[in-house]
Design an enzyme around this catalytic site. Structure first.
Site, short mmCIF file in Angstrom:
data_model
loop_
_atom_site.label_atom_id
_atom_site.label_comp_id
_atom_site.label_asym_id
_atom_site.label_seq_id
_atom_site.Cartn_x
_atom_site.Cartn_y
_atom_site.Cartn_z
N LYS A 52 67.98 36.38 -1.79
CA LYS A 52 69.08 36.44 -0.83
C LYS A 52 69.82 35.10 -0.79
CE LYS A 52 66.71 39.95 1.89
NZ LYS A 52 65.79 40.26 2.98
N GLN A 96 62.83 37.65 8.10
CA GLN A 96 62.21 38.42 7.03
C GLN A 96 60.93 39.11 7.53
OE1 GLN A 96 63.53 38.87 3.81
NE2 GLN A 96 61.88 40.35 3.56
N ASP A 119 71.01 42.29 9.58
CA ASP A 119 70.05 43.26 9.03
C ASP A 119 70.21 44.62 9.71
OD1 ASP A 119 68.47 42.69 6.86
OD2 ASP A 119 66.96 41.57 8.00
#
Ligand code: NAD
Length: 293
Positions: A52, A96, A119
């Site tokens: 990412k 994450q 997200d």
């Protein structure tokens, strides 16, 4: 059979985002900034976050990585979330997953400002998505929709079967595929570990989206002739022939299923790369205040 080539599509999308960033900045816009919180040293999470961050560099975003030990307390993590919420330079950030067992993922997700939740995991974004309001759509479902669009796959009136009901893939995917929109307008069946007759249900799928985390679970006998097969699974399997000691497997037995399908995603090189594009697209929208002003 046609390959839904995540490598080619994601590289096209990244160059489009890069051009949009240049245009935005030339017009006086601020450089988009994505931050990531990584807790512990899980190998797969390290790989995802590294890729990412690398993608951010490629397309002209600023990126920041905040690392915490596996034994970090929930309170410390919530403080870090709060400081990113309040940092005016950070447009969007991710935490994450998975988090260590002593930290509540729901509590952390709910602490993220929905306007920075690129997200798309915050209940506000999930709820807005369900209502068809502007929202950050979680990155993997977003990436799958984009693949269907770019391949021009017809979805209206089709039977879409989703295997897996996770909060981050199966559940949002099933909602998106039944929307009155393109891609969408499917009749959706969502299946899970307690589903009976899974094979028979899958056999009637025009579009089969597989996200259960069991390598090569779906074989040709689950698949209708001409179906579109999207493999979300990513599992590391021990492989002594590889330098890393493992290889990546999807949830679909590709060689078995590919001859029967009209379109199919490979693993690696499929949905995983598209997921990153979803995150980058959401971050650009955050920088441009397109969803929340
Ligand atoms: P999860 O691990 O949270 O849950 C698995 C789901 O599969 C559950 O809903 C469960 O009910 C269902 N399931 C388990 N066994 C089943 C069975 N025998 N029959 C039917 N359903 C069954 O799911 P997840 O987080 O969505 O992850 C699924 C897979 O997708 C994993 O391999 C994960 O690594 C991968 N993944 C990939 C990406 C990507 O970017 N490509 C993103 C997220 C997850």
């Amino acid at each position: 059979m046609q390959l839904l080539d995540g490598k080619a599509i994601s590289s096209q999308i990244k160059s489009e985002i890069k051009a949009e960033v240049e245009q935005w900045m030339a017009a006086g816009g601020k450089k988009p900034h994505l931050a990531a919180i990584l807790v512990g040293q899980d190998g797969a999470s390290e790989t995802y976050v590294a890729s990412k961050i690398r993608s951010c560099e490629e397309i002209g975003f600023t990126s920041t990585l905040l690392r915490f030990d596996a034994n970090t307390t929930e309170a410390t993590l919530l403080e870090a979330v709060e400081s990113l919420n309040n940092d005016p330079d950070v447009d969007g950030f991710i935490v994450q997953l998975p988090l260590p067992a002593h930290i509540s993922e729901n509590k952390v997700m709910e602490a993220v400002n929905p306007a920075k939740d690129v997200d798309g995991f915050h209940p506000v974004n999930v709820g807005r998505m369900c209502k068809g309001l502007p929202a950050y759509i979680s990155a993997t479902p977003f990436g799958i929709l984009e693949m269907l669009i770019r391949a021009g796959i017809e979805t209206s009136g089709k039977h879409c079967v989703v295997i897996g009901r996770s909060q981050i893939v199966g559940l949002p995917m099933s909602i998106l595929m039944q929307r009155n929109a393109y891609p969408g307008n499917c009749t959706v069946t969502i299946t899970h570990s307690k589903t009976q007759n899974l094979k028979e249900i899958c056999q009637s799928a025009d579009i089969l989206i597989v996200a259960l985390g069991r390598p090569e679970f779906v074989t040709a006998e689950y698949v209708k002739e001409g179906a579109v097969v999207v493999d979300v699974g990513i599992t590391r399997v021990a492989d002594a022939t590889k330098k890393s000691g493992f290889s990546i497997r999807g949830d679909v037995n590709f060689n078995d299923v590919a001859p029967k399908s009209s379109y199919i995603t490979p693993v690696p090189g499929g949905v995983g790369l598209m997921t990153i594009c979803g995150l980058l697209t959401n971050t650009l929208k955050a920088a441009k205040r397109e969803i929340y002003s």
